[in-house]
Scaffold this motif. Structure first.
Motif, PDB file in Angstrom:
ATOM      1  N   TYR A 299       0.977  -1.521   0.190  1.00  0.00           N
ATOM      2  CA  TYR A 299      -0.053  -0.066   0.222  1.00  0.00           C
ATOM      3  C   TYR A 299       0.926   0.967   0.444  1.00  0.00           C
ATOM      4  O   TYR A 299       1.215   1.591   0.957  1.00  0.00           O
ATOM      5  CB  TYR A 299      -0.630   0.002   1.456  1.00  0.00           C
ATOM      6  CG  TYR A 299      -1.888  -0.475   1.201  1.00  0.00           C
ATOM      7  CD1 TYR A 299      -3.479  -0.164   0.289  1.00  0.00           C
ATOM      8  CD2 TYR A 299      -2.678  -2.207   1.938  1.00  0.00           C
ATOM      9  CE1 TYR A 299      -4.423  -0.715  -0.074  1.00  0.00           C
ATOM     10  CE2 TYR A 299      -2.735  -3.178   1.487  1.00  0.00           C
ATOM     11  CZ  TYR A 299      -3.899  -2.137   0.536  1.00  0.00           C
ATOM     12  OH  TYR A 299      -5.452  -3.263   1.015  1.00  0.00           O
ATOM     13  N   LYS A 300       0.401   2.284  -0.655  1.00  0.00           N
ATOM     14  CA  LYS A 300       1.358   3.524  -1.416  1.00  0.00           C
ATOM     15  C   LYS A 300       1.052   4.229   0.193  1.00  0.00           C
ATOM     16  O   LYS A 300       2.278   5.084  -0.265  1.00  0.00           O
ATOM     17  CB  LYS A 300       1.815   3.829  -2.633  1.00  0.00           C
ATOM     18  CG  LYS A 300       2.440   4.897  -2.694  1.00  0.00           C
ATOM     19  CD  LYS A 300       2.076   5.040  -4.166  1.00  0.00           C
ATOM     20  CE  LYS A 300       2.774   6.927  -4.127  1.00  0.00           C
ATOM     21  NZ  LYS A 300       2.903   7.716  -5.629  1.00  0.00           N
ATOM     22  N   ASN A 301       0.071   4.343   0.067  1.00  0.00           N
ATOM     23  CA  ASN A 301      -0.151   5.666   1.450  1.00  0.00           C
ATOM     24  C   ASN A 301       0.057   4.702   2.984  1.00  0.00           C
ATOM     25  O   ASN A 301      -1.186   5.892   3.810  1.00  0.00           O
ATOM     26  CB  ASN A 301      -1.780   6.025   0.999  1.00  0.00           C
ATOM     27  CG  ASN A 301      -2.868   4.791   0.848  1.00  0.00           C
ATOM     28  OD1 ASN A 301      -1.922   3.823   0.635  1.00  0.00           O
ATOM     29  ND2 ASN A 301      -3.822   5.274   0.552  1.00  0.00           N
ATOM     30  N   ILE A 302      -0.064   3.820   3.019  1.00  0.00           N
ATOM     31  CA  ILE A 302       0.634   3.411   4.455  1.00  0.00           C
ATOM     32  C   ILE A 302       2.029   3.094   4.808  1.00  0.00           C
ATOM     33  O   ILE A 302       2.680   2.652   3.868  1.00  0.00           O
ATOM     34  CB  ILE A 302      -0.491   1.777   4.937  1.00  0.00           C
ATOM     35  CG1 ILE A 302      -1.438   2.575   4.505  1.00  0.00           C
ATOM     36  CG2 ILE A 302       0.039   1.680   5.740  1.00  0.00           C
ATOM     37  CD1 ILE A 302      -2.708   1.261   5.076  1.00  0.00           C
ATOM     38  N   GLY A 303       2.689   3.750   5.814  1.00  0.00           N
ATOM     39  CA  GLY A 303       4.096   3.606   6.303  1.00  0.00           C
ATOM     40  C   GLY A 303       4.408   2.193   6.341  1.00  0.00           C
ATOM     41  O   GLY A 303       3.839   1.263   6.465  1.00  0.00           O
ATOM     42  N   GLN A 304       5.447   2.358   5.399  1.00  0.00           N
ATOM     43  CA  GLN A 304       6.354   1.003   5.922  1.00  0.00           C
ATOM     44  C   GLN A 304       8.052   0.914   6.708  1.00  0.00           C
ATOM     45  O   GLN A 304       8.814   2.066   6.300  1.00  0.00           O
ATOM     46  CB  GLN A 304       6.929   0.594   3.969  1.00  0.00           C
ATOM     47  CG  GLN A 304       5.752   0.749   2.834  1.00  0.00           C
ATOM     48  CD  GLN A 304       4.601  -0.546   3.232  1.00  0.00           C
ATOM     49  OE1 GLN A 304       4.894  -1.655   4.347  1.00  0.00           O
ATOM     50  NE2 GLN A 304       3.250  -0.322   2.813  1.00  0.00           N
ATOM     51  N   SER A 305       7.890  -0.075   6.845  1.00  0.00           N
ATOM     52  CA  SER A 305       9.880  -0.316   7.403  1.00  0.00           C
ATOM     53  C   SER A 305      10.529  -0.426   6.420  1.00  0.00           C
ATOM     54  O   SER A 305      10.704  -1.636   5.723  1.00  0.00           O
ATOM     55  CB  SER A 305       9.245  -1.405   8.734  1.00  0.00           C
ATOM     56  OG  SER A 305      10.876  -1.093   9.072  1.00  0.00           O
ATOM     57  N   PHE A 306      11.609   0.796   6.660  1.00  0.00           N
ATOM     58  CA  PHE A 306      12.956   0.437   6.267  1.00  0.00           C
ATOM     59  C   PHE A 306      14.092   0.558   6.398  1.00  0.00           C
ATOM     60  O   PHE A 306      14.487   1.479   6.802  1.00  0.00           O
ATOM     61  CB  PHE A 306      13.093   1.657   4.640  1.00  0.00           C
ATOM     62  CG  PHE A 306      11.596   1.110   3.178  1.00  0.00           C
ATOM     63  CD1 PHE A 306      11.812   0.076   2.508  1.00  0.00           C
ATOM     64  CD2 PHE A 306      11.136   1.635   3.367  1.00  0.00           C
ATOM     65  CE1 PHE A 306      10.964  -0.744   1.311  1.00  0.00           C
ATOM     66  CE2 PHE A 306       9.861   1.424   1.985  1.00  0.00           C
ATOM     67  CZ  PHE A 306      10.198   0.301   1.195  1.00  0.00           C
ATOM     68  N   THR A 307      14.529  -0.544   6.668  1.00  0.00           N
ATOM     69  CA  THR A 307      15.949  -0.299   7.880  1.00  0.00           C
ATOM     70  C   THR A 307      17.184  -0.296   7.343  1.00  0.00           C
ATOM     71  O   THR A 307      17.862  -0.166   8.188  1.00  0.00           O
ATOM     72  CB  THR A 307      15.769  -0.793   8.722  1.00  0.00           C
ATOM     73  OG1 THR A 307      15.249  -2.517   8.610  1.00  0.00           O
ATOM     74  CG2 THR A 307      14.147  -0.686  10.107  1.00  0.00           C
ATOM     75  N   GLU A 308      17.244  -1.318   6.031  1.00  0.00           N
ATOM     76  CA  GLU A 308      18.492  -1.673   5.381  1.00  0.00           C
ATOM     77  C   GLU A 308      19.412  -0.527   4.755  1.00  0.00           C
ATOM     78  O   GLU A 308      18.190   0.927   4.023  1.00  0.00           O
ATOM     79  CB  GLU A 308      17.846  -2.624   4.385  1.00  0.00           C
ATOM     80  CG  GLU A 308      17.413  -3.697   4.993  1.00  0.00           C
ATOM     81  CD  GLU A 308      16.993  -4.892   3.309  1.00  0.00           C
ATOM     82  OE1 GLU A 308      18.634  -5.406   2.820  1.00  0.00           O
ATOM     83  OE2 GLU A 308      16.534  -5.232   3.591  1.00  0.00           O
ATOM     84  N   ALA A 309      20.670  -0.398   4.890  1.00  0.00           N
ATOM     85  CA  ALA A 309      21.539   0.728   4.807  1.00  0.00           C
ATOM     86  C   ALA A 309      21.410   1.187   3.139  1.00  0.00           C
ATOM     87  O   ALA A 309      21.358   2.286   2.714  1.00  0.00           O
ATOM     88  CB  ALA A 309      23.138  -0.251   5.160  1.00  0.00           C
ATOM     89  N   LYS A 310      20.592   0.377   2.092  1.00  0.00           N
ATOM     90  CA  LYS A 310      21.048   0.039   1.363  1.00  0.00           C
ATOM     91  C   LYS A 310      19.574   1.141   1.027  1.00  0.00           C
ATOM     92  O   LYS A 310      19.419   1.943  -0.808  1.00  0.00           O
ATOM     93  CB  LYS A 310      20.862  -1.007   0.529  1.00  0.00           C
ATOM     94  CG  LYS A 310      19.842  -1.578   0.225  1.00  0.00           C
ATOM     95  CD  LYS A 310      20.469  -2.972  -0.868  1.00  0.00           C
ATOM     96  CE  LYS A 310      18.842  -3.844  -0.901  1.00  0.00           C
ATOM     97  NZ  LYS A 310      18.672  -5.390  -1.590  1.00  0.00           N
TER      98      LYS A 310
END
Length: 186
Positions: A51-62
């Motif tokens: 879902y583009k309008n719901i926050g996603q978790s991105f924690t990888e350095a890349k």
């Protein structure tokens, strides 16, 4: 006394009809003319749907980091932390986020960290970050992905969403869209 009771009952009845009927139908109608009929904007990448309008978790350095979430990015329960700016537990959590960003991005100073990278939004599900938040992460991502910083600056510029009608709200970047575009860069 009897007169006030009748007025209270009438007011209750009017608000009940308005909020459970008229307002509900009005909002439903707006949803039907919005993209995807109010069901959210779906994006597919690498065989997965998001879902583009719901926050996603991105924690990888890349990847570009997303805004922290007070609800662990669980869309079933939107909400803030409800902890005030003087709450010691909240301050420790923010300090931990600051320390993590400084470790991940050794080229920036603490004073350069935008607030939206260390504080959750009111819903806990904000899919966007500020342009400044994206720019402070450029050096890290360029180094990890072996890309020119200019390419990342251009990517940020092309994925930046302007304010509604050029007036309402700040410029922002959808982190999911930015990271999908980042994966497509050569």
């Amino acid at each position: 006394m009897k007169n006030q009771l009748i007025i209270g009952l009438k007011l209750t009845l009017v608000t009940l009809i308005f909020f459970s009927g008229i307002y509900t139908v009005f909002i439903f109608g707006i949803a039907q003319i919005s993209p995807n009929q109010g069901k959210g904007i779906m994006v597919e990448s690498n065989g997965k749907k998001f879902y583009k309008n719901i926050g996603q978790s991105f924690t990888e350095a890349k990847y570009f980091n997303s805004r922290p979430s007070a609800v662990a990015y669980n869309a079933a329960g939107s909400g803030g932390s409800n902890k005030g700016p003087s709450n010691p537990e909240y301050l420790a959590e923010v300090q931990k986020r600051i320390d993590t960003i400084l470790i991940q991005n050794p080229d920036i100073k603490k004073s350069e960290i935008p607030a939206d990278l260390v504080t959750a939004s009111g819903s806990g599900l904000d899919p966007n970050i500020s342009v400044t938040s994206a720019k402070v992460q450029i050096k890290r991502i360029a180094k990890v992905r072996n890309l020119e910083e200019k390419k990342l600056e251009d990517l940020i510029a092309t994925t930046t969403e302007k304010p509604l009608f050029g007036l309402f709200g700040p410029e922002k970047i959808n982190v999911l869209a930015l990271n999908i575009a980042l994966d497509k860069l050569k």
